[in-house]
Design a protein around this motif. Structure first.
Motif, PDB file in Angstrom:
ATOM      1  N   ILE A 169       0.820  -1.176   0.079  1.00 48.86           N
ATOM      2  CA  ILE A 169      -0.004   0.163   0.083  1.00 48.86           C
ATOM      3  C   ILE A 169       0.721   1.265   0.067  1.00 48.86           C
ATOM      4  CG2 ILE A 169      -1.677   1.310   1.367  1.00 48.86           C
ATOM      5  CD1 ILE A 169      -2.687  -1.431   2.193  1.00 48.86           C
ATOM      6  N   ALA A 170       1.955   1.293   0.898  1.00 46.69           N
ATOM      7  CA  ALA A 170       2.767   2.567   0.836  1.00 46.69           C
ATOM      8  C   ALA A 170       3.371   2.643  -0.706  1.00 46.69           C
ATOM      9  CB  ALA A 170       3.866   2.211   1.880  1.00 46.69           C
ATOM     10  N   ILE A 171       3.975   1.575  -1.006  1.00 44.47           N
ATOM     11  CA  ILE A 171       4.659   1.634  -2.561  1.00 44.47           C
ATOM     12  C   ILE A 171       3.693   2.131  -3.377  1.00 44.47           C
ATOM     13  CG2 ILE A 171       5.777   0.496  -4.502  1.00 44.47           C
ATOM     14  CD1 ILE A 171       7.202  -1.429  -2.236  1.00 44.47           C
ATOM     15  N   LYS A 172       2.338   1.928  -3.345  1.00 43.76           N
ATOM     16  CA  LYS A 172       1.307   2.177  -4.273  1.00 43.76           C
ATOM     17  C   LYS A 172       1.007   3.444  -4.229  1.00 43.76           C
ATOM     18  CE  LYS A 172      -2.847   1.457  -3.364  1.00 43.76           C
ATOM     19  NZ  LYS A 172      -4.196   0.680  -2.985  1.00 43.76           N
ATOM     20  N   GLN A 173       1.117   4.106  -2.817  1.00 51.62           N
ATOM     21  CA  GLN A 173       1.014   5.546  -2.846  1.00 51.62           C
ATOM     22  C   GLN A 173       2.035   6.432  -3.228  1.00 51.62           C
ATOM     23  OE1 GLN A 173      -2.097   5.808   1.322  1.00 51.62           O
ATOM     24  NE2 GLN A 173       0.133   6.167   1.366  1.00 51.62           N
ATOM     25  N   GLU A 174       3.247   5.756  -3.255  1.00 52.52           N
ATOM     26  CA  GLU A 174       4.128   6.551  -3.748  1.00 52.52           C
ATOM     27  C   GLU A 174       4.718   6.465  -5.211  1.00 52.52           C
ATOM     28  OE1 GLU A 174       7.432   4.801  -1.135  1.00 52.52           O
ATOM     29  OE2 GLU A 174       6.597   5.649   0.953  1.00 52.52           O
ATOM     30  N   LEU A 175       3.684   5.807  -5.753  1.00 51.69           N
ATOM     31  CA  LEU A 175       3.955   5.825  -7.218  1.00 51.69           C
ATOM     32  C   LEU A 175       4.124   7.310  -8.062  1.00 51.69           C
ATOM     33  CD1 LEU A 175       1.800   2.722  -8.296  1.00 51.69           C
ATOM     34  CD2 LEU A 175       4.300   2.863  -8.194  1.00 51.69           C
ATOM     35  N   THR A 176       4.820   7.381  -8.863  1.00 50.46           N
ATOM     36  CA  THR A 176       4.936   8.598  -9.776  1.00 50.46           C
ATOM     37  C   THR A 176       4.641   8.180 -11.300  1.00 50.46           C
ATOM     38  OG1 THR A 176       7.177   8.499 -10.062  1.00 50.46           O
ATOM     39  CG2 THR A 176       6.406   9.774  -8.081  1.00 50.46           C
ATOM     40  N   GLY A 177       3.910   9.132 -11.967  1.00 51.86           N
ATOM     41  CA  GLY A 177       3.815   9.022 -13.146  1.00 51.86           C
ATOM     42  C   GLY A 177       2.487   8.111 -13.723  1.00 51.86           C
ATOM     43  N   VAL A 178       1.619   7.677 -12.862  1.00 54.15           N
ATOM     44  CA  VAL A 178       0.570   6.831 -13.132  1.00 54.15           C
ATOM     45  C   VAL A 178      -0.719   7.613 -12.688  1.00 54.15           C
ATOM     46  CG1 VAL A 178       1.556   4.834 -12.602  1.00 54.15           C
ATOM     47  CG2 VAL A 178       0.541   6.128 -10.795  1.00 54.15           C
ATOM     48  N   PRO A 179      -1.858   7.456 -13.221  1.00 51.24           N
ATOM     49  CA  PRO A 179      -2.965   8.087 -13.062  1.00 51.24           C
ATOM     50  C   PRO A 179      -3.390   8.159 -11.409  1.00 51.24           C
ATOM     51  CG  PRO A 179      -3.280   6.703 -14.870  1.00 51.24           C
ATOM     52  CD  PRO A 179      -1.832   6.483 -14.073  1.00 51.24           C
ATOM     53  N   GLN A 180      -3.885   8.993 -10.788  1.00 49.49           N
ATOM     54  CA  GLN A 180      -4.277   8.856  -9.403  1.00 49.49           C
ATOM     55  C   GLN A 180      -5.104   7.876  -9.101  1.00 49.49           C
ATOM     56  OE1 GLN A 180      -2.243  11.149  -8.031  1.00 49.49           O
ATOM     57  NE2 GLN A 180      -3.282  12.891  -7.336  1.00 49.49           N
ATOM     58  N   PHE A 181      -6.247   7.444  -9.710  1.00 49.22           N
ATOM     59  CA  PHE A 181      -6.949   6.410  -9.394  1.00 49.22           C
ATOM     60  C   PHE A 181      -6.212   5.114  -9.075  1.00 49.22           C
ATOM     61  CE2 PHE A 181      -6.734   4.722 -13.493  1.00 49.22           C
ATOM     62  CZ  PHE A 181      -7.064   3.448 -13.499  1.00 49.22           C
ATOM     63  N   GLN A 182      -5.000   4.997  -9.817  1.00 52.89           N
ATOM     64  CA  GLN A 182      -4.188   3.857  -9.505  1.00 52.89           C
ATOM     65  C   GLN A 182      -3.410   3.764  -8.419  1.00 52.89           C
ATOM     66  OE1 GLN A 182      -2.610   3.403 -13.676  1.00 52.89           O
ATOM     67  NE2 GLN A 182      -1.229   1.537 -12.735  1.00 52.89           N
ATOM     68  N   ARG A 183      -3.188   5.071  -7.690  1.00 50.97           N
ATOM     69  CA  ARG A 183      -2.428   5.120  -6.680  1.00 50.97           C
ATOM     70  C   ARG A 183      -3.255   4.749  -5.320  1.00 50.97           C
ATOM     71  NH1 ARG A 183      -0.031  10.746  -6.246  1.00 50.97           N
ATOM     72  NH2 ARG A 183       1.131   9.787  -4.414  1.00 50.97           N
ATOM     73  N   PHE A 184      -4.558   5.200  -5.351  1.00 48.36           N
ATOM     74  CA  PHE A 184      -5.354   5.039  -4.333  1.00 48.36           C
ATOM     75  C   PHE A 184      -6.660   3.819  -4.388  1.00 48.36           C
ATOM     76  CE2 PHE A 184      -3.668   9.409  -4.480  1.00 48.36           C
ATOM     77  CZ  PHE A 184      -2.849   9.327  -3.422  1.00 48.36           C
ATOM     78  N   GLN A 185      -6.974   3.258  -5.350  1.00 51.91           N
ATOM     79  CA  GLN A 185      -7.815   2.482  -5.361  1.00 51.91           C
ATOM     80  C   GLN A 185      -7.171   1.048  -4.867  1.00 51.91           C
ATOM     81  OE1 GLN A 185      -9.327   1.184  -9.312  1.00 51.91           O
ATOM     82  NE2 GLN A 185      -7.443   0.038  -9.696  1.00 51.91           N
ATOM     83  N   GLY A 186      -8.022  -0.091  -4.551  1.00 53.27           N
ATOM     84  CA  GLY A 186      -7.368  -1.237  -4.225  1.00 53.27           C
ATOM     85  C   GLY A 186      -8.350  -2.414  -4.500  1.00 53.27           C
ATOM     86  N   TYR A 187      -7.851  -3.704  -4.700  1.00 54.31           N
ATOM     87  CA  TYR A 187      -8.575  -4.804  -5.060  1.00 54.31           C
ATOM     88  C   TYR A 187      -8.145  -5.655  -3.691  1.00 54.31           C
ATOM     89  CZ  TYR A 187      -8.831  -3.147  -9.773  1.00 54.31           C
ATOM     90  OH  TYR A 187      -8.769  -2.253 -10.769  1.00 54.31           O
ATOM     91  N   THR A 188      -9.234  -6.113  -3.138  1.00 51.96           N
ATOM     92  CA  THR A 188      -9.030  -6.887  -1.800  1.00 51.96           C
ATOM     93  C   THR A 188      -8.166  -8.273  -2.100  1.00 51.96           C
ATOM     94  OG1 THR A 188     -11.057  -6.268  -1.066  1.00 51.96           O
ATOM     95  CG2 THR A 188     -10.152  -7.752   0.256  1.00 51.96           C
ATOM     96  N   ALA A 189      -8.466  -8.725  -3.521  1.00 49.80           N
ATOM     97  CA  ALA A 189      -7.716 -10.177  -3.632  1.00 49.80           C
ATOM     98  C   ALA A 189      -6.158  -9.915  -3.882  1.00 49.80           C
ATOM     99  CB  ALA A 189      -8.443 -10.574  -4.990  1.00 49.80           C
ATOM    100  N   PHE A 190      -5.915  -8.734  -4.567  1.00 52.96           N
ATOM    101  CA  PHE A 190      -4.499  -8.349  -4.859  1.00 52.96           C
ATOM    102  C   PHE A 190      -3.811  -8.016  -3.487  1.00 52.96           C
ATOM    103  CE2 PHE A 190      -1.013  -5.429  -5.458  1.00 52.96           C
ATOM    104  CZ  PHE A 190      -0.073  -6.248  -6.598  1.00 52.96           C
ATOM    105  N   GLU A 191      -4.660  -7.063  -2.791  1.00 56.98           N
ATOM    106  CA  GLU A 191      -3.695  -6.508  -1.356  1.00 56.98           C
ATOM    107  C   GLU A 191      -3.749  -7.793  -0.210  1.00 56.98           C
ATOM    108  OE1 GLU A 191      -5.530  -2.829  -0.402  1.00 56.98           O
ATOM    109  OE2 GLU A 191      -4.760  -1.911  -2.463  1.00 56.98           O
ATOM    110  N   GLU A 192      -4.767  -8.544  -0.186  1.00 63.13           N
ATOM    111  CA  GLU A 192      -4.655  -9.558   0.954  1.00 63.13           C
ATOM    112  C   GLU A 192      -3.894 -10.728   0.246  1.00 63.13           C
ATOM    113  OE1 GLU A 192      -5.396  -9.111   3.795  1.00 63.13           O
ATOM    114  OE2 GLU A 192      -6.660  -7.302   3.927  1.00 63.13           O
ATOM    115  N   GLY A 193      -4.100 -10.830  -0.843  1.00 63.40           N
ATOM    116  CA  GLY A 193      -3.426 -11.955  -1.488  1.00 63.40           C
ATOM    117  C   GLY A 193      -1.815 -11.870  -1.339  1.00 63.40           C
ATOM    118  N   TRP A 194      -1.427 -10.579  -1.598  1.00 61.30           N
ATOM    119  CA  TRP A 194      -0.112 -10.061  -1.339  1.00 61.30           C
ATOM    120  C   TRP A 194       0.420 -10.306  -0.016  1.00 61.30           C
ATOM    121  CZ3 TRP A 194       4.372  -9.410  -3.623  1.00 61.30           C
ATOM    122  CH2 TRP A 194       5.563  -8.893  -2.937  1.00 61.30           C
TER     123      TRP A 194
END
Length: 610
Positions: free
Chosen positions: A446-471
């Protein structure tokens, strides 16, 4: 973003906070790219970036609480007209408009990273529109998530709502006015739910009553909503402090407490008698189809609930066998159930002091951090701290959770430990829990996602439970390779947590698709794990409140492991674990199919260079 998923995300993680950039500026920058250039890729890129940032800005206006959590402070005085017919129509129009616009984008002209982003955006809009088929707005509160919790946390001064200026304090009172209006509309929606037979199970309604009662206080100073007054900045003048104190006291006494009392009385006297006897979603109108849709959404797959149930049964059987192997390794003379009983009761496995538990996790942080560079090229800039769950929610909160840091560095990530029942926090479960909730689990992703640059804002702050909890569950598995489970008891803790996620596949589907009762689900978990009964009850009631969410952990983990195994097989000695992890966690949160496609492209690229 679907309202239920947004609410659940805030509750589980408070994880979408701290945007350091102005979204309008991002949109403007995208618009400045020359659209008449002969470089078609640049034109398509500019069109796409402007479209998704326009969407993000419009979403923030519609969801002002969400805006605050991503660090956009333009709407801090607003609660949002959520639950109203106007809101529901505006949400539909927003998703329909941008779904149509996204379909018109020339995807073939986009660079690879934006093709990935486009797939995510299309997926989200499609899922949001599909969710409108079901009357989720008739269920605006439950014991696991409700806006009372969110508003108390925002008002604590330790979350996303700023309390740095006098205007910040006044904005909070205005937002509380909107919260009061929401409570009134929530009762209307629950009335409609009663008429439509879309109501919560009785036991969950019972759980909400003491939660609401805790907010009904005799003196404003006793209210959790009074917390900002106890922490006013030293820069405020005495006159400002006196004025704000009187305003908050008057507001809490005359408006907020009466509204909370009214909601509590409604839940107790009107809603509870009309709550349902069934424990699963199958007891709602069209409930099985609704549950299948929720299962697909949370797992980002098309798996049937029957298939998920069977995977769960198989995983439970496998993990029980491994647990029995640990029992033999430590020379425990009883059977597995007796081993469970010993691990759940013997004093040596538990702390007797809450601070000792917190200190133990801080020590673990250091030992885990020491080996992370061997497995990751990319690590978050933000740090995290370990804190106990706040007293007001500890009785019903999960055993642990994670809150993301602010991107601007003003607030670290928080690894919350529930210290309410120390018997529910065994020493042997600490390594795996830290790996999951903190590093390299939720904190990394989650922290790395928020720190991304050069990507659309929605991509930095949305989440998929399967991805985040799977990770996060994959991070537990990674602990084996890191050498963190040399102690067989800690490895048992890893198996115990993995068992929880496997049992979720069985119990969640059992409750919502196969007619299981709450008691049947509780007994199944007692029979197959050493978990404290208080934790088991809280888990089962959580599944009852947010169906399908619990499926995402194991499904996500198994998908990541499968993708990794395929990449290792194809690349052989060219496989690099650090590069693989870069592929997984440096594009934000991904639907499973999009993630698989990204890793496959990486593999093909490496093979082409041989």
């Amino acid at each position: 973003m679907n309202k239920t998923l947004l609410a659940t995300t805030i509750s589980l993680f408070l994880a979408i906070q701290g945007c350091g950039e102005n979204t309008q500026q991002v949109a403007s920058q995208a618009a400045e790219v020359k659209t008449d250039s002969v470089d078609v890729d640049q034109s398509a890129k500019a069109t796409y970036l402007k479209m998704v940032d326009d969407y993000f800005n419009e979403q923030l206006k519609l969801e002002p609480i969400y805006a605050t959590f991503v660090g956009i402070n333009d709407y801090n005085d607003q609660f949002g007209d959520v639950l109203s017919e106007e809101y529901l129509k505006a949400r539909h129009d927003l998703n329909a408009k941008y779904f149509s616009l996204a379909k018109k984008i020339d995807v073939t002209a986009l660079p690879a990273d934006l093709k990935l982003s486009h797939s995510m955006f299309i997926y989200d809009r499609d899922m949001d529109l599909m969710s409108e088929t079901y009357p989720e707005h008739f269920l605006p509160v439950n014991q696991f998530y409700n806006n009372v919790f969110t508003m108390v946390q925002l008002g604590s001064g330790e979350s996303a709502q700023p309390f740095n200026t006098v205007d910040d304090y006044k904005n909070w009172l205005k937002r509380l006015d909107g919260f009061i209006a929401w409570m009134s509309l929530a009762k209307t929606r629950m009335d409609q739910g009663i008429e439509s037979k879309v109501v919560l199970p009785k036991v969950l309604v019972d759980r909400m009553i003491p939660q609401l009662s805790a907010q009904v206080v005799n003196k404003p100073e006793d209210s959790l909503f009074y917390a900002p007054i106890n922490a006013m900045p030293e820069s405020f003048t005495e006159s400002q402090k006196d004025q704000l104190t009187e305003q908050y006291k008057a507001f809490i006494a005359a408006k907020l407490v009466p509204a909370l009392t009214d909601l509590r009385d409604y839940v107790q006297n009107t809603y509870l008698p009309n709550a349902r006897a069934s424990d699963g979603w199958w007891g709602l109108p069209n409930g099985k189809a609704w549950y299948q849709q929720l299962a697909n959404r949370h797992t980002t797959t098309k798996m049937s609930v029957d298939e998920i149930h069977q995977i769960g049964l198989s995983e439970v059987k496998r993990i029980l066998t491994e647990m029995d192997g640990v029992r033999e390794q430590v020379n425990f003379e009883g059977d597995l159930s007796e081993f469970f009983a010993s691990l759940s009761s013997e004093p040596e496995y538990f702390f007797t002091d809450k601070q000792q538990l917190i200190d133990g996790y801080m020590a673990l942080k250091d030992s885990i951090n020491a080996v992370l560079p061997q497995y990751f090229n990319t690590m978050p800039k933000a740090d995290y701290v370990v804190k106990p769950v706040e007293a007001f929610r500890e009785k019903s909160a999960a055993g642990a959770s994670y809150q993301s840091p602010a991107v601007d560095g003003s607030r670290p990530g928080v690894f919350y430990i529930n210290t309410y029942n120390l018997k529910a926090q065994p020493k042997w479960g600490m390594t795996t829990l830290s790996l999951h909730e903190a590093a390299p689990g939720h904190h990394f992703q989650i922290a790395i996602k928020q720190e991304l640059t050069g990507v659309p804002q929605f991509q930095r702050f949305q989440g998929y439970t399967a991805f985040e909890e799977g990770w996060a569950l994959y991070a537990e598995y990674l602990g084996i390779e890191m050498g963190l489970f040399s102690d067989p008891y800690q490895y048992f803790g890893k198996l115990s947590d993995e068992m929880l996620r496997a049992m979720r596949l069985v119990v969640d589907t059992g409750l919502h698709a196969k007619g299981w009762s709450r008691e049947q689900a509780i007994q199944y978990m007692k029979d197959n794990s050493p978990m404290a009964e208080s934790d088991i009850v809280a888990e089962v009631e959580r599944y009852m409140a947010i169906p399908g969410q619990a499926l995402s952990y194991k499904v996500g983990q198994l998908t990541i492991l499968k993708i990794r195994a395929d990449a290792e097989t194809r690349l052989g000695d060219k496989f690099d674990i650090k590069e693989f992890h870069d592929q997984i966690i440096t594009s934000g949160s991904l639907p499973m199919a999009v993630m698989e496609s990204k890793v496959n492209d990486w593999v093909e690229s490496k093979l082409a260079k041989q």
